[in-house]
Motif scaffolding. Structure first.
Motif, PDB file in Angstrom:
ATOM      1  N   SER A  93       0.983  -1.106   0.086  1.00  0.00           N
ATOM      2  CA  SER A  93      -0.071   0.004  -0.251  1.00  0.00           C
ATOM      3  C   SER A  93       0.732   1.300   0.157  1.00  0.00           C
ATOM      4  CB  SER A  93      -0.999   0.226   1.250  1.00  0.00           C
ATOM      5  OG  SER A  93      -0.315   0.255   2.347  1.00  0.00           O
ATOM      6  N   LYS A 102       2.584  11.174   2.592  1.00  0.00           N
ATOM      7  CA  LYS A 102       1.466  10.146   1.682  1.00  0.00           C
ATOM      8  C   LYS A 102       1.648   8.996   2.752  1.00  0.00           C
ATOM      9  CE  LYS A 102       1.524  12.071  -2.601  1.00  0.00           C
ATOM     10  NZ  LYS A 102       2.001  11.721  -4.018  1.00  0.00           N
ATOM     11  N   LEU A 105      -0.353   9.380   5.689  1.00  0.00           N
ATOM     12  CA  LEU A 105      -2.047   9.308   5.464  1.00  0.00           C
ATOM     13  C   LEU A 105      -2.285   7.783   5.128  1.00  0.00           C
ATOM     14  CD1 LEU A 105      -2.233  12.295   3.351  1.00  0.00           C
ATOM     15  CD2 LEU A 105      -3.327  12.087   5.266  1.00  0.00           C
ATOM     16  N   ILE A 106      -1.445   6.941   4.528  1.00  0.00           N
ATOM     17  CA  ILE A 106      -1.948   5.703   4.029  1.00  0.00           C
ATOM     18  C   ILE A 106      -1.929   4.733   5.549  1.00  0.00           C
ATOM     19  CG2 ILE A 106      -1.267   3.645   3.137  1.00  0.00           C
ATOM     20  CD1 ILE A 106      -0.148   5.399   0.870  1.00  0.00           C
ATOM     21  N   THR A 107      -1.051   5.124   6.143  1.00  0.00           N
ATOM     22  CA  THR A 107      -0.952   4.307   7.521  1.00  0.00           C
ATOM     23  C   THR A 107      -2.143   4.703   8.722  1.00  0.00           C
ATOM     24  OG1 THR A 107       1.569   4.456   7.496  1.00  0.00           O
ATOM     25  CG2 THR A 107       0.484   3.955   9.507  1.00  0.00           C
ATOM     26  N   ALA A 108      -2.244   6.046   8.575  1.00  0.00           N
ATOM     27  CA  ALA A 108      -3.381   6.523   9.294  1.00  0.00           C
ATOM     28  C   ALA A 108      -4.690   5.914   8.774  1.00  0.00           C
ATOM     29  CB  ALA A 108      -3.566   7.896   9.557  1.00  0.00           C
ATOM     30  N   ARG A 109      -5.046   5.857   7.751  1.00  0.00           N
ATOM     31  CA  ARG A 109      -6.173   5.224   6.971  1.00  0.00           C
ATOM     32  C   ARG A 109      -6.388   3.932   7.394  1.00  0.00           C
ATOM     33  NH1 ARG A 109      -5.640   4.582   0.870  1.00  0.00           N
ATOM     34  NH2 ARG A 109      -4.396   2.731   1.622  1.00  0.00           N
ATOM     35  N   ASP A 110      -5.087   3.143   6.938  1.00  0.00           N
ATOM     36  CA  ASP A 110      -5.183   1.600   7.082  1.00  0.00           C
ATOM     37  C   ASP A 110      -5.219   1.216   8.852  1.00  0.00           C
ATOM     38  OD1 ASP A 110      -5.350   1.178   4.491  1.00  0.00           O
ATOM     39  OD2 ASP A 110      -3.161   0.660   4.340  1.00  0.00           O
ATOM     40  N   ILE A 113      -8.327   4.898  10.931  1.00  0.00           N
ATOM     41  CA  ILE A 113      -9.585   5.394  10.360  1.00  0.00           C
ATOM     42  C   ILE A 113     -10.358   4.029  10.048  1.00  0.00           C
ATOM     43  CG2 ILE A 113     -10.771   6.314   8.591  1.00  0.00           C
ATOM     44  CD1 ILE A 113      -8.255   8.390   8.456  1.00  0.00           C
ATOM     45  N   MET A 114      -9.940   3.175   9.197  1.00  0.00           N
ATOM     46  CA  MET A 114     -10.731   1.981   8.757  1.00  0.00           C
ATOM     47  C   MET A 114     -11.097   1.093  10.098  1.00  0.00           C
ATOM     48  SD  MET A 114     -11.608   2.548   5.666  1.00  0.00           S
ATOM     49  CE  MET A 114     -12.327   1.108   5.497  1.00  0.00           C
TER      50      MET A 114
END
Length: 158
Positions: A93, A102, A105-110, A113-114
Motif C-alpha cells: 500500500s 503520503k 496518510l496511508i498508515t492513518a487510513r489503514d 480510520i478504517m
C-alpha cells in the motif's frame, strides 16, 4: 579506554553500518506467495478402473466394485489463497507513496480510520438490533409470537 568499551564501540559501529536509512521495499518484503504467481497447477491422481483390479481377488456376487470404494475425484481449479500478512499488504500500500506525509496518510487510513469506522458501524448495527428487539418484545411482535399466533389461528385455538 578499557577493552570492554572498545569492544562495545566496535559492535555498535558494525551494527549501525548494516542499518539502511532508505529501505528497499522489493528487498525487504517477505518472500513471494502463491497469490503473487499466476501459474496454476492441477494434480491428477492415477485412477484404477474395475478392470485394473488384480484378478486374484475372489469376485463374489456381493463384492463391492473398486470404483465405489475409490470414487473418481473431481479436480477443482481454485484461485490462489490471498496473502493476508500485515507486512506484505502494508508495504504494497505504501509502495507508490513518494513523500513521508503520503505514508503517514496511508498508515492513518489503514491503521486508525478504517478499524474505527468498522467498529462504529458494527456497534451501531448491534445497538439498533438490540433496540428493535427490545421494543418488539414489549409489543409482542417477535418472530416467536408471530409464529405462535399463526399456529393458534391454524388450529383454532384461543
Amino acid at each position: 579506554m578499557d577493552m570492554e568499551s572498545v569492544a562495545t564501540e566496535v559492535a555498535e559501529t558494525i551494527q549501525a553500518g548494516h542499518i539502511r536509512s532508505h529501505p528497499d521495499i522489493d528487498f525487504d518484503a517477505a518472500p513471494s506467495t502463491a497469490a503473487d504467481k499466476k501459474d496454476q497447477f492441477t494434480i491428477h491422481s492415477p485412477r484404477l478402473s474395475d478392470d485394473d483390479v488384480p484378478n486374484d481377488i475372489d469376485h463374489d456376487d456381493d463384492d463391492i466394485p473398486y470404483s465405489v470404494l475409490r470414487p473418481a475425484r473431481k479436480s477443482h481449479n481454485l484461485p490462489p489463497l490471498p496473502d493476508l500478512r500485515f507486512e506484505q499488504s502494508y508495504l504494497r500500500s505504501i509502495a507508490n507513496a513518494d513523500t513521508w506525509w503520503k505514508i503517514m496518510l496511508i498508515t492513518a487510513r489503514d491503521q486508525v480510520i478504517m478499524p474505527l469506522a468498522q467498529g462504529v458501524i458494527y456497534n451501531l448495527l448491534l445497538c439498533g438490533w438490540q433496540n428493535w428487539n427490545r421494543s418488539a418484545k414489549l409489543h409482542g411482535n417477535t418472530a416467536g409470537s408471530r409464529v405462535r399466533r399463526w399456529w393458534y389461528g391454524v388450529n383454532n385455538w384461543t
